[in-house]
Design an enzyme around this catalytic site. Structure first.
Site, mmCIF file in Angstrom:
data_model
loop_
_atom_site.group_PDB
_atom_site.id
_atom_site.type_symbol
_atom_site.label_atom_id
_atom_site.label_comp_id
_atom_site.label_asym_id
_atom_site.label_seq_id
_atom_site.Cartn_x
_atom_site.Cartn_y
_atom_site.Cartn_z
ATOM 1 N N ARG A 97 20.286 -10.296 -12.955
ATOM 2 C CA ARG A 97 19.458 -11.418 -13.690
ATOM 3 C C ARG A 97 18.442 -10.794 -14.817
ATOM 4 O O ARG A 97 17.834 -11.384 -15.768
ATOM 5 C CB ARG A 97 18.521 -12.039 -12.783
ATOM 6 C CG ARG A 97 19.206 -12.748 -11.490
ATOM 7 C CD ARG A 97 17.917 -13.500 -10.636
ATOM 8 N NE ARG A 97 16.929 -12.541 -10.263
ATOM 9 C CZ ARG A 97 16.954 -11.914 -9.063
ATOM 10 N NH1 ARG A 97 18.023 -12.043 -8.294
ATOM 11 N NH2 ARG A 97 16.096 -11.094 -8.769
ATOM 12 N N ARG A 144 11.123 5.686 5.461
ATOM 13 C CA ARG A 144 10.010 6.641 5.551
ATOM 14 C C ARG A 144 9.715 7.184 6.953
ATOM 15 O O ARG A 144 9.490 8.236 7.052
ATOM 16 C CB ARG A 144 8.625 5.601 5.461
ATOM 17 C CG ARG A 144 8.392 5.214 4.050
ATOM 18 C CD ARG A 144 7.387 4.100 3.887
ATOM 19 N NE ARG A 144 7.183 3.611 2.525
ATOM 20 C CZ ARG A 144 6.614 2.511 2.315
ATOM 21 N NH1 ARG A 144 6.165 1.839 3.274
ATOM 22 N NH2 ARG A 144 6.565 1.943 1.147
ATOM 23 N N CYS A 199 1.359 1.702 0.566
ATOM 24 C CA CYS A 199 0.190 1.813 -0.507
ATOM 25 C C CYS A 199 -1.061 2.097 0.267
ATOM 26 O O CYS A 199 -1.885 2.736 -0.065
ATOM 27 C CB CYS A 199 -0.026 0.507 -1.296
ATOM 28 S SG CYS A 199 0.290 -0.916 -0.638
ATOM 29 N N GLN A 225 -6.308 -6.099 1.353
ATOM 30 C CA GLN A 225 -5.311 -5.878 0.431
ATOM 31 C C GLN A 225 -4.856 -6.831 -0.640
ATOM 32 O O GLN A 225 -4.750 -7.924 -0.305
ATOM 33 C CB GLN A 225 -3.946 -5.287 1.124
ATOM 34 C CG GLN A 225 -4.307 -4.295 1.888
ATOM 35 C CD GLN A 225 -2.861 -3.912 2.837
ATOM 36 O OE1 GLN A 225 -2.990 -3.371 3.932
ATOM 37 N NE2 GLN A 225 -1.876 -3.960 2.163
ATOM 38 N N LYS A 254 3.111 0.601 10.103
ATOM 39 C CA LYS A 254 3.312 1.535 9.167
ATOM 40 C C LYS A 254 2.229 2.551 9.012
ATOM 41 O O LYS A 254 2.320 3.686 8.742
ATOM 42 C CB LYS A 254 3.724 0.737 7.883
ATOM 43 C CG LYS A 254 4.899 0.112 7.314
ATOM 44 C CD LYS A 254 4.778 -0.646 6.080
ATOM 45 C CE LYS A 254 5.908 -1.766 6.217
ATOM 46 N NZ LYS A 254 6.043 -2.609 4.938
ATOM 47 N N ARG A 278 -4.862 -9.709 3.949
ATOM 48 C CA ARG A 278 -4.632 -9.965 2.628
ATOM 49 C C ARG A 278 -5.736 -10.878 2.023
ATOM 50 O O ARG A 278 -6.087 -11.601 2.543
ATOM 51 C CB ARG A 278 -3.080 -10.829 2.597
ATOM 52 C CG ARG A 278 -2.783 -11.053 0.682
ATOM 53 C CD ARG A 278 -2.148 -9.953 0.340
ATOM 54 N NE ARG A 278 -0.993 -9.602 1.000
ATOM 55 C CZ ARG A 278 -0.472 -8.267 0.632
ATOM 56 N NH1 ARG A 278 -0.961 -7.268 -0.065
ATOM 57 N NH2 ARG A 278 0.726 -7.906 1.562
ATOM 58 N N HIS A 319 -6.459 -2.193 -3.211
ATOM 59 C CA HIS A 319 -6.640 -2.321 -1.841
ATOM 60 C C HIS A 319 -7.903 -1.434 -1.563
ATOM 61 O O HIS A 319 -8.560 -0.509 -1.929
ATOM 62 C CB HIS A 319 -5.738 -1.610 -1.221
ATOM 63 C CG HIS A 319 -4.241 -2.375 -1.306
ATOM 64 N ND1 HIS A 319 -4.150 -3.654 -1.898
ATOM 65 C CD2 HIS A 319 -3.104 -2.194 -0.827
ATOM 66 C CE1 HIS A 319 -2.577 -3.861 -1.625
ATOM 67 N NE2 HIS A 319 -2.238 -3.014 -1.152
ATOM 68 N N ASN A 356 -3.466 -0.263 -5.578
ATOM 69 C CA ASN A 356 -2.421 -0.331 -4.922
ATOM 70 C C ASN A 356 -1.070 -0.193 -5.557
ATOM 71 O O ASN A 356 0.055 0.416 -5.082
ATOM 72 C CB ASN A 356 -2.067 -1.400 -3.999
ATOM 73 C CG ASN A 356 -2.177 -2.736 -4.850
ATOM 74 O OD1 ASN A 356 -3.291 -3.040 -5.399
ATOM 75 N ND2 ASN A 356 -1.197 -3.509 -4.875
#
Length: 338
Positions: A40, A100, A131, A158, A215, A237, A244, A317
């Site tokens: 795209r 990770r 982040c 965040q 995480k 959020r 953040h 972040n």
């Protein structure tokens, strides 16, 4: 200085854009820059050192003669293409969560565990942490070295940019709709994000925690190289575009006073202490946006435990939490490990 052929996979996304910007700003020794994205985006151009570079489609043969690949194309894409790139001789620095927690793939924050970069030879891949984890461990590592951390309780606030460009657009459009007394649209988040707070980042697990929270738990232990540290997290959020913020409560094994912490942090790389409540000086997301440093303030005693501190940690972040950290890994890689 030796120069390197660098590819950015996911170049047209929020993090990919910032990776290109950081490469230029820090004068990374780029011989040729290859920009890769989905079909795209083919034909789009991005500026690099005053020249327009065309975006190419990410394919299996995209990594011939590429020395370093900065990846932020989404987890499933990285799972497919990072091993392909590594097999062609490219060292991949991957910003997704795909690798990770793999034992043989280093998870690196240069200010904390740069030495782990040496392990890139095992699979040709280095992981960039989450982040929110990055900014926390940058601030906590010098304190852990001095007094050993026993337990961490973190609540995050965040920015929507952590979800990507579509989330930035959604917050913007919802704010405009509310001010114009129109119906809001919810596509990215399950609830309205404008003027709201969502205690929900990533999907929920059977435990009641989210993947984002786990995480932070698991990555912190791996990066700090200490499985004994107890970590619990609540990730939230908030309607902020960039930056953040984190409320972090730390219990230490030995004495760590606020003044000791401030002095250690003032000397630490990548940290700026902003801590003068009497003058209303403390870290703000709006001030951290676009900046390289991680900001720490509101450092104070938690007197509910023998050796405890509370602090407030803020960083951009997209920058330190993603693009800058990846480029810093690349800088250390070419300096010491390639």
């Amino acid at each position: 200085m030796k120069q390197y052929n660098v590819a950015v996979a996911g170049a047209t996304g929020a993090v990919g854009n910032e990776m290109v910007k950081v490469l230029e700003e820090r004068n990374f020794p780029v011989k040729n820059l290859t920009l890769l994205a989905s079909s795209r985006s083919v034909g789009k151009t991005m500026s690099f050192h005053g020249e327009d570079v065309k975006v190419q489609e990410l394919k299996e043969d995209s990594f011939k003669d590429i020395d370093i690949g900065l990846f932020s194309p989404g987890g499933s894409v990285s799972l497919k293409f990072a091993p392909i790139a590594a097999a062609s001789g490219c060292v991949v620095i991957d910003n997704t969560s795909a690798f990770r927690m793999e034992k043989d793939i280093p998870l690196v924050v240069p200010e904390v565990n740069e030495h782990a970069i040496a392990e890139h030879t095992k699979r040709g891949i280095i992981s960039n942490p989450n982040c929110s984890t990055i900014q926390m461990v940058v601030a906590l590592k010098p304190l852990h070295d001095a007094a050993k951390i026993k337990r961490i309780v973190v609540s995050t606030y965040q920015a929507v940019s952590g979800t990507g460009q579509k989330a930035i657009t959604e917050l913007e459009s919802q704010v405009l709709a509310i001010y114009n007394m129109k119906e809001i649209e919810k596509k990215v988040y399950p609830h309205q994000i404008a003027f709201n707070v969502l205690p929900h980042i990533d999907s929920f697990l059977d435990t009641g925690y989210t993947k984002e929270e786990m995480k932070m738990v698991n990555e912190t232990k791996k990066i700090m190289e200490d499985k004994s540290i107890k970590v619990t997290a609540t990730t939230v959020r908030v309607p902020v575009f960039y930056g953040h913020s984190e409320s972090v409560n730390i219990e230490f094994k030995s004495e760590m006073t606020p003044e000791m912490a401030r002095q250690l942090l003032k000397k630490a790389p990548g940290i700026k202490v902003v801590d003068d409540p009497g003058k209303n000086m403390y870290p703000l997301a709006i001030d951290a946006a676009g900046k390289d440093d991680t900001y720490v303030g509101r450092i104070r005693v938690d007197d509910t435990v023998k050796y405890g501190l509370n602090m407030w940690i803020v960083a951009d972040n997209i920058r330190k939490g993603a693009a800058l950290n990846a480029v810093q890994i690349a800088e250390a890689l070419v300096k010491k490990y390639l």
